[in-house]
Design an enzyme around this catalytic site. Structure first.
Site, mmCIF file in Angstrom:
data_model
loop_
_atom_site.group_PDB
_atom_site.id
_atom_site.type_symbol
_atom_site.label_atom_id
_atom_site.label_comp_id
_atom_site.label_asym_id
_atom_site.label_seq_id
_atom_site.Cartn_x
_atom_site.Cartn_y
_atom_site.Cartn_z
ATOM 1 N N GLU A 98 0.822 -1.223 0.000
ATOM 2 C CA GLU A 98 0.000 0.000 0.000
ATOM 3 C C GLU A 98 0.852 1.267 0.000
ATOM 4 O OE1 GLU A 98 -0.934 2.125 3.135
ATOM 5 O OE2 GLU A 98 -0.810 0.573 4.699
ATOM 6 N N LYS A 108 -5.207 10.961 0.956
ATOM 7 C CA LYS A 108 -5.292 9.628 1.558
ATOM 8 C C LYS A 108 -6.635 9.056 1.134
ATOM 9 C CE LYS A 108 -5.841 7.586 6.155
ATOM 10 N NZ LYS A 108 -5.854 7.865 7.599
ATOM 11 N N VAL A 128 -5.293 0.649 3.514
ATOM 12 C CA VAL A 128 -5.516 -0.798 3.436
ATOM 13 C C VAL A 128 -6.823 -1.091 2.698
ATOM 14 C CG1 VAL A 128 -6.046 -2.851 4.822
ATOM 15 C CG2 VAL A 128 -4.125 -1.368 5.448
ATOM 16 N N ASP A 145 -15.123 6.520 15.568
ATOM 17 C CA ASP A 145 -14.211 6.457 14.417
ATOM 18 C C ASP A 145 -13.765 5.012 14.213
ATOM 19 O OD1 ASP A 145 -12.127 6.534 12.588
ATOM 20 O OD2 ASP A 145 -11.153 8.281 13.478
ATOM 21 N N SER A 202 -12.203 2.418 11.287
ATOM 22 C CA SER A 202 -11.545 2.417 9.975
ATOM 23 C C SER A 202 -12.349 1.644 8.934
ATOM 24 C CB SER A 202 -10.162 1.790 10.106
ATOM 25 O OG SER A 202 -9.547 1.713 8.836
ATOM 26 N N ALA A 203 -12.353 2.166 7.723
ATOM 27 C CA ALA A 203 -12.970 1.468 6.584
ATOM 28 C C ALA A 203 -12.245 0.151 6.284
ATOM 29 C CB ALA A 203 -12.942 2.357 5.346
ATOM 30 N N ASP A 204 -11.038 -0.014 6.828
ATOM 31 C CA ASP A 204 -10.309 -1.276 6.617
ATOM 32 C C ASP A 204 -11.157 -2.463 7.074
ATOM 33 O OD1 ASP A 204 -8.261 0.423 5.903
ATOM 34 O OD2 ASP A 204 -6.959 -0.086 7.593
ATOM 35 N N LYS A 250 -2.943 -1.127 14.666
ATOM 36 C CA LYS A 250 -2.071 -0.128 15.287
ATOM 37 C C LYS A 250 -2.344 -0.009 16.777
ATOM 38 C CE LYS A 250 -1.540 2.464 11.117
ATOM 39 N NZ LYS A 250 -2.769 1.894 10.537
HETATM 40 N N1 PSU Z 1 0.546 0.809 8.392
HETATM 41 C C1 PSU Z 1 1.572 1.627 8.774
HETATM 42 N N2 PSU Z 1 1.377 2.964 8.666
HETATM 43 C C2 PSU Z 1 0.195 3.499 8.167
HETATM 44 C C3 PSU Z 1 -0.863 2.630 7.768
HETATM 45 C C4 PSU Z 1 -0.618 1.281 7.906
HETATM 46 O O1 PSU Z 1 2.615 1.152 9.221
HETATM 47 O O2 PSU Z 1 0.080 4.727 8.081
HETATM 48 C C5 PSU Z 1 -2.166 3.215 7.208
HETATM 49 C C6 PSU Z 1 -2.936 2.161 6.409
HETATM 50 O O3 PSU Z 1 -3.063 2.655 5.087
HETATM 51 C C7 PSU Z 1 -4.278 2.048 7.085
HETATM 52 C C8 PSU Z 1 -4.443 3.423 7.619
HETATM 53 O O4 PSU Z 1 -5.303 1.655 6.205
HETATM 54 O O5 PSU Z 1 -3.139 3.693 8.153
HETATM 55 C C9 PSU Z 1 -5.564 3.516 8.641
HETATM 56 O O6 PSU Z 1 -6.111 4.798 8.603
HETATM 57 P P1 PSU Z 1 -7.559 5.085 9.251
HETATM 58 O O7 PSU Z 1 -7.383 4.833 10.717
HETATM 59 O O8 PSU Z 1 -7.846 6.541 8.931
HETATM 60 O O9 PSU Z 1 -8.517 4.152 8.601
HETATM 61 MN MN MN Z 2 -10.968 6.917 10.638
#
Ligand code: PSU
Ligand code: MN
Length: 303
Positions: free
Chosen positions: A26, A87, A107, A137, A139-141, A158
């Site tokens: 990604e 993003k 992701v 909040d 994630s769409a993941d 994370k």
């Molecule tokens: N893995 C990492 N660093 C990142 C991400 C993943 O080591 O920045 C990214 C991925 O693209 C993941 C995103 O989909 O963080 C999640 O963002 P959000 O919480 O806004 O869905």
């Molecule tokens: Mn989010």
């Protein structure tokens, strides 16, 4: 606009034609997750790890509205230097294509493009999940994992997230979480969340077996969670302090929505004197290597 926006580059089409393993990578972690120049170094190291393990890397991003699968090195560098690429999660892809934008893919968006390109294995750092507390909040993941049959090799979710809630949300969505040589869910910078996985797998072949069986039964996303190896992992108590400070800073700055995860990662890098960056880089490269091994297992099987 009717042209297919999918742009499969020759190394990827050649590999697919020859039945060689391809690993999707990604680009949000390059454009938004890591600072220059660690981002470019990490992106290159991840691609090199895939090659060393005998597979072909395909870094994915949206360039001028094209869904590019297999960025070349110049494009990788431009994305790493660009302060302006958006993003894009799943919801953003249509707008990015229609308006011919440049966007790094999260992701969720990368899974969707990888699947359209016929790829089944994808490596990242950590998946998104449920952020703690209000405002709401998620994630769409997680929803993309529920619908798209791709194996996502990661270091868990994370450690800035509510991990018990994230695992519950994955269960609700029918997404198996395979612990790679681990009985517990990896926690990104930390070796373990202490929370149980769906099943432990000890080899790339076992991971491939479980993913293939899941897909045969009509399942979609599979998470393969590999703990960050050895000394780069952070001390949980120290990390908790930094995390508290980073969350407080995000509240004060009003960082929310898509900006929240990049804000927290950047703040943690400062607070830890770069230790989270080192950990992040190592886990991304380790995941790319494992993804290549799993992709080779799958490529070696019929169907
Ligand atoms: N893995 C990492 N660093 C990142 C991400 C993943 O080591 O920045 C990214 C991925 O693209 C993941 C995103 O989909 O963080 C999640 O963002 P959000 O919480 O806004 O869905
Ligand atoms: Mn989010």
């Amino acid at each position: 606009m009717t042209a297919d926006p999918l742009d499969l580059r020759p190394p990827v089409t050649d590999a697919s034609r020859q039945g060689r393993a391809v690993v999707a990578l990604e680009s949000t972690l390059i454009a938004h997750g890591l600072p220059w120049p660690v981002n470019l170094e990490t992106a290159r190291a991840a691609e090199a790890a895939v090659r060393e393990a005998g597979a072909v890397p395909a870094t994915i991003a949206v360039l001028a509205g094209r869904l590019v699968v297999g960025l070349d090195d110049g494009e990788l560098e431009r994305l790493a230097r660009s302060g302006t690429a958006r993003k894009a999660s799943s919801r953003d892809l249509g707008v990015a294509v229609a308006r011919r934008l440049d966007a790094a893919t999260t992701v969720s968006a990368t899974m969707r493009i990888a699947h359209r390109a016929g790829l089944r294995v994808f490596a990242t750092g950590g998946i998104g999940g449920v952020h703690p507390g209000a405002p709401f909040d998620v994630s769409a993941d997680l929803d993309e994992l529920a619908r798209t049959p791709v194996a996502v090799v990661c270091a868990g979710a994370k450690s800035i997230l509510d991990l018990p809630a994230t695992l519950e949300a994955l269960e609700t969505r029918g997404v198996p979480v395979l612990g790679y040589q681990s009985d517990t869910f990896a926690a990104f910078y930390l070796r373990s969340s202490g929370l149980p996985v769906t099943a432990r797998v000890d080899t790339p072949a076992e991971a491939a077996d479980c993913a293939a069986a899941h897909w045969r039964l009509g399942g979609a996303g599979v998470v393969v969670a590999q703990p960050l190896p050895g000394p780069a992992a952070l001390d949980p108590e120290e990390f908790d302090r930094w995390r508290g400070e980073a969350e407080e800073a995000a509240r004060r700055a009003g960082a929310g929505g898509a900006a929240l995860t990049p804000f927290l990662l950047a703040r943690l890098a400062e607070l830890s004197g770069g230790r989270t960056l080192r950990a992040n880089r190592e886990l991304i490269v380790a995941n790319a290597r494992l993804a290549a091994q799993i992709a080779r297992e799958l490529a070696g099987r019929a169907g």
